[in-house]
Design an enzyme around this catalytic site. Structure first.
Site, PDB file in Angstrom:
ATOM      1  N   ASN A   8       3.215  -6.545   3.214  1.00 60.62           N
ATOM      2  CA  ASN A   8       2.348  -7.222   4.180  1.00 60.62           C
ATOM      3  C   ASN A   8       1.245  -7.905   3.383  1.00 60.62           C
ATOM      4  OD1 ASN A   8       0.521  -7.948   6.161  1.00 60.62           O
ATOM      5  ND2 ASN A   8      -0.105  -5.850   6.651  1.00 60.62           N
ATOM      6  N   LYS A  10      -1.050  -9.860   4.441  1.00 66.55           N
ATOM      7  CA  LYS A  10      -2.306 -10.049   5.186  1.00 66.55           C
ATOM      8  C   LYS A  10      -2.796 -11.496   5.022  1.00 66.55           C
ATOM      9  CE  LYS A  10      -3.122  -5.151   4.760  1.00 66.55           C
ATOM     10  NZ  LYS A  10      -4.043  -4.048   4.818  1.00 66.55           N
ATOM     11  N   HIS A  93      -0.666  -4.112  14.049  1.00 66.44           N
ATOM     12  CA  HIS A  93      -1.312  -3.623  12.834  1.00 66.44           C
ATOM     13  C   HIS A  93      -2.743  -3.221  13.193  1.00 66.44           C
ATOM     14  CE1 HIS A  93      -3.185  -3.465   8.897  1.00 66.44           C
ATOM     15  NE2 HIS A  93      -1.970  -3.345   8.396  1.00 66.44           N
ATOM     16  N   GLU A  95      -5.456  -3.710  11.823  1.00 70.83           N
ATOM     17  CA  GLU A  95      -6.452  -4.780  11.665  1.00 70.83           C
ATOM     18  C   GLU A  95      -6.438  -5.701  12.885  1.00 70.83           C
ATOM     19  OE1 GLU A  95      -5.235  -5.972   7.713  1.00 70.83           O
ATOM     20  OE2 GLU A  95      -5.978  -4.050   6.971  1.00 70.83           O
ATOM     21  N   GLU A 163       0.608   4.127   9.940  1.00 72.89           N
ATOM     22  CA  GLU A 163      -0.426   3.790   8.961  1.00 72.89           C
ATOM     23  C   GLU A 163      -1.760   4.416   9.374  1.00 72.89           C
ATOM     24  OE1 GLU A 163       0.595  -0.037   6.709  1.00 72.89           O
ATOM     25  OE2 GLU A 163      -0.246  -0.667   8.617  1.00 72.89           O
ATOM     26  N   GLY A 169      -5.840   0.473   2.338  1.00 74.62           N
ATOM     27  CA  GLY A 169      -6.726  -0.186   1.378  1.00 74.62           C
ATOM     28  C   GLY A 169      -7.762   0.720   0.747  1.00 74.62           C
ATOM     29  N   SER A 208      -2.060   2.523   1.321  1.00 77.04           N
ATOM     30  CA  SER A 208      -2.263   2.766  -0.114  1.00 77.04           C
ATOM     31  C   SER A 208      -1.010   3.221  -0.852  1.00 77.04           C
ATOM     32  CB  SER A 208      -3.402   3.773  -0.336  1.00 77.04           C
ATOM     33  OG  SER A 208      -4.627   3.216   0.094  1.00 77.04           O
TER      34      SER A 208
HETATM   35  P1  PGA Z   1      -2.475  -1.105   1.739  1.00 72.49           P
HETATM   36  O1  PGA Z   1      -2.218  -1.776   3.181  1.00 72.49           O
HETATM   37  O2  PGA Z   1      -1.123  -0.810   1.152  1.00 72.49           O
HETATM   38  O3  PGA Z   1      -3.232  -2.150   0.970  1.00 72.49           O
HETATM   39  O4  PGA Z   1      -3.248   0.144   1.987  1.00 72.49           O
HETATM   40  C1  PGA Z   1      -1.215  -1.301   4.028  1.00 72.49           C
HETATM   41  C2  PGA Z   1      -1.205  -2.077   5.320  1.00 72.49           C
HETATM   42  O5  PGA Z   1      -2.278  -2.337   5.893  1.00 72.49           O
HETATM   43  O6  PGA Z   1      -0.129  -2.452   5.822  1.00 72.49           O
END
Ligand code: PGA
Length: 261
Positions: A8, A10, A93, A95, A163, A169, A208
């Site tokens: 992903n 983003k 997601h 976000e 998640e 992150g 992560s």
């Molecule tokens: P990350 O993001 O691997 O950078 O923690 C995962 C995600 O938000 O899909």
């Protein structure tokens, strides 16, 4: 079950980063026949990435509208993603849920739109740190499944991405026993919601995931793959994560819909 490794990107990536897609496509095709690899990209890169990938890895979107077309300035429909060559889309997601106020009902409508267009829907769920601390992680995810996964979804059109928000992150990964507990809970919730089909959906862990942590996570029961943010931006890390996936014996390999074209 074939492992599914999803990247992903983003809000990252300009045309020059398509060289990473090319490098991923070359290696996945040549050396990793027993997994499904998918990179979800900003809409601006999808059509070009599809041309670059030439079917060697699948390309997806990061969000879609629930509508087919109309006066929705700035939105992109599932049909448009399909038309651009995408085969999957992430919906819900955290976000999007947090920064755009997307509720479970909105996420379910987007998952329905993905099904309507013939895209694989990757429906994301996950608890906040506070919810985990007060013992609500399991119930929060159960509620999200009931609200965000439309009835009648199947293993060929839906994947669940678990998640935990505090792991995204942050470099912080839940313990293996926390992942196992949650994934078996999600399996039970899916079975309750979708009947026997709920046994077949792939459940991805995300948050992560790095080359160093991927192998152990990918071997946990009920983990059908991983959803990778930061470490999917470069081919070296993404491919290292792909190589960490368990090798599935050839006789149980199948090619899901998103890879068929
Ligand atoms: P990350 O993001 O691997 O950078 O923690 C995962 C995600 O938000 O899909």
């Amino acid at each position: 079950m074939r492992p599914l490794i999803v990247g992903n990107w983003k809000m990252n990536g300009l045309a020059e980063q398509l060289r990473e897609i090319e490098a991923m496509a070359v290696s996945v095709k040549a050396t990793l026949p027993s997994l499904d690899a998918l990179i979800c990209l900003p809409a601006t890169l999808i059509a070009q990435a599809v041309l670059t990938a030439t079917g060697r890895i699948a390309i997806g979107g990061e969000d879609c509208s629930a509508e087919i077309s109309g006066p929705f300035t700035g939105d992109i429909s599932a049909e448009m993603l399909m038309d651009a060559g995408a085969r999957a889309v992430i919906v819900g997601h955290s976000e999007r849920r947090q920064q755009h106020g997307e509720t479970d009902a909105v996420v379910a409508a987007k998952a329905n739109a993905a099904r309507r267009a013939g895209l694989l829907a990757i429906i994301c769920i996950g608890e906040t740190h506070t919810q985990r601390l007060v013992g609500k992680a399991l119930s929060v995810c159960a509620t999200q499944i009931t609200g965000s996964v439309p009835e009648g979804m199947t293993a060929s059109n839906t994947v669940i991405g678990y998640e935990p928000l505090w792991a995204i992150g942050s470099g912080q990964v839940p313990t293996h026993s926390q992942i196992m507990e949650m994934h078996s809970h999600i399996r039970a919730c899916l079975t309750q919601r979708l009947g026997a089909e709920g046994q077949k959906l792939r459940i991805l862990y995300g948050g992560s995931v790095k080359p160093s942590s991927a192998e152990a996570i990918l071997r946990l029961p009920q983990v059908g793959g991983v959803l990778v943010g930061g470490a999917s931006l470069n081919a070296t890390d993404f491919l290292a994560i792909c190589r960490a996936a368990p090798v599935v014996p050839a006789h149980i390999l199948h090619t899901p819909k998103e890879q068929r074209r």
